[in-house]
Design a protein around this motif. Structure first.
Motif, PDB file in Angstrom:
ATOM      1  N   GLY A  92       0.780  -1.229   0.000  1.00 31.65           N
ATOM      2  CA  GLY A  92       0.000   0.000   0.000  1.00 31.65           C
ATOM      3  C   GLY A  92       0.813   1.281   0.000  1.00 31.65           C
ATOM      4  O   GLY A  92       0.266   2.368   0.185  1.00 31.65           O
ATOM      5  N   THR A  93       2.121   1.166  -0.205  1.00 32.84           N
ATOM      6  CA  THR A  93       2.978   2.353  -0.281  1.00 32.84           C
ATOM      7  C   THR A  93       2.562   3.210  -1.474  1.00 32.84           C
ATOM      8  O   THR A  93       2.200   2.688  -2.526  1.00 32.84           O
ATOM      9  CB  THR A  93       4.447   1.920  -0.478  1.00 32.84           C
ATOM     10  OG1 THR A  93       4.824   1.087   0.601  1.00 32.84           O
ATOM     11  CG2 THR A  93       5.374   3.121  -0.564  1.00 32.84           C
ATOM     12  N   ILE A  94       2.616   4.521  -1.319  1.00 37.21           N
ATOM     13  CA  ILE A  94       2.327   5.404  -2.448  1.00 37.21           C
ATOM     14  C   ILE A  94       3.482   5.340  -3.437  1.00 37.21           C
ATOM     15  O   ILE A  94       4.646   5.547  -3.075  1.00 37.21           O
ATOM     16  CB  ILE A  94       2.080   6.852  -1.977  1.00 37.21           C
ATOM     17  CG1 ILE A  94       0.794   6.913  -1.147  1.00 37.21           C
ATOM     18  CG2 ILE A  94       1.963   7.797  -3.180  1.00 37.21           C
ATOM     19  CD1 ILE A  94       0.472   8.286  -0.589  1.00 37.21           C
ATOM     20  N   LEU A  95       3.144   5.001  -4.668  1.00 38.75           N
ATOM     21  CA  LEU A  95       4.124   4.858  -5.747  1.00 38.75           C
ATOM     22  C   LEU A  95       3.865   5.933  -6.796  1.00 38.75           C
ATOM     23  O   LEU A  95       2.765   6.470  -6.883  1.00 38.75           O
ATOM     24  CB  LEU A  95       4.006   3.471  -6.378  1.00 38.75           C
ATOM     25  CG  LEU A  95       4.186   2.292  -5.417  1.00 38.75           C
ATOM     26  CD1 LEU A  95       3.798   0.991  -6.088  1.00 38.75           C
ATOM     27  CD2 LEU A  95       5.623   2.240  -4.913  1.00 38.75           C
ATOM     28  N   ARG A  96       4.874   6.195  -7.608  1.00 39.32           N
ATOM     29  CA  ARG A  96       4.735   7.216  -8.659  1.00 39.32           C
ATOM     30  C   ARG A  96       5.018   6.576 -10.010  1.00 39.32           C
ATOM     31  O   ARG A  96       5.965   5.812 -10.163  1.00 39.32           O
ATOM     32  CB  ARG A  96       5.695   8.366  -8.415  1.00 39.32           C
ATOM     33  CG  ARG A  96       5.613   9.429  -9.521  1.00 39.32           C
ATOM     34  CD  ARG A  96       6.281  10.704  -9.138  1.00 39.32           C
ATOM     35  NE  ARG A  96       5.409  11.378  -8.163  1.00 39.32           N
ATOM     36  CZ  ARG A  96       5.798  12.400  -7.410  1.00 39.32           C
ATOM     37  NH1 ARG A  96       7.012  12.861  -7.510  1.00 39.32           N
ATOM     38  NH2 ARG A  96       4.958  12.949  -6.553  1.00 39.32           N
TER      39      ARG A  96
END
Length: 142
Positions: A92-96
């Motif tokens: 669930g880490t915010i990725l780009r």
């Protein structure tokens, strides 16, 4: 709808994609819209709503930051960065992710195609497949 208004509404919709009601699709997209991305191709506004409903069901965060655009009377191109988080991708880490969108329009959007790297979006973040993709990328780069 005027071109500048449509472009701004399009960018507003995707700028906070994970919190937008799907009913806004009726304002932006023609009933016969054709939508393509590296995962799916859909024809028609109702199928687009179903696709976005399915894709967005587990997204906890999805925001587009538009970096650049070229717009003329009937089409537009955008470069963007998408910040996204999904509970099954990298915990669930915010990725780009970087990508490009091309749209064609009259009063509403008739055609929408997204270009981005599925490896960067998904494959390299999956446990076993991610290791393989990263190893292949390193091997190709050397």
């Amino acid at each position: 709808m005027q071109e500048a208004t449509l472009i701004q509404q399009f960018k507003d919709f995707y700028s906070d994609f994970s919190n937008q009601p799907l009913s806004l699709i009726d304002q932006l997209y023609d009933p016969k819209v054709r939508f393509l991305d590296p995962i799916h191709e859909v024809d028609g506004r109702d199928q687009l709503k179903q696709y976005f409903s399915s894709v967005g069901a587990d997204l906890v965060h999805c925001h587009f930051n538009f970096l650049d655009q070229i717009v003329d009377e009937k089409k537009a191109y955008f470069t963007w960065e998408m910040d996204y988080a999904h509970p099954r991708i990298k915990n669930g880490t915010i990725l780009r992710l970087s990508g490009v969108t091309r749209i064609g329009f009259a009063d509403q959007i008739l055609y929408h195609e997204d270009y981005y790297d599925m490896g960067a979006m998904l494959y390299r973040h999956l446990p076993l497949l991610g290791w393989t993709v990263r190893a292949l990328n390193q091997r190709l780069a050397s």
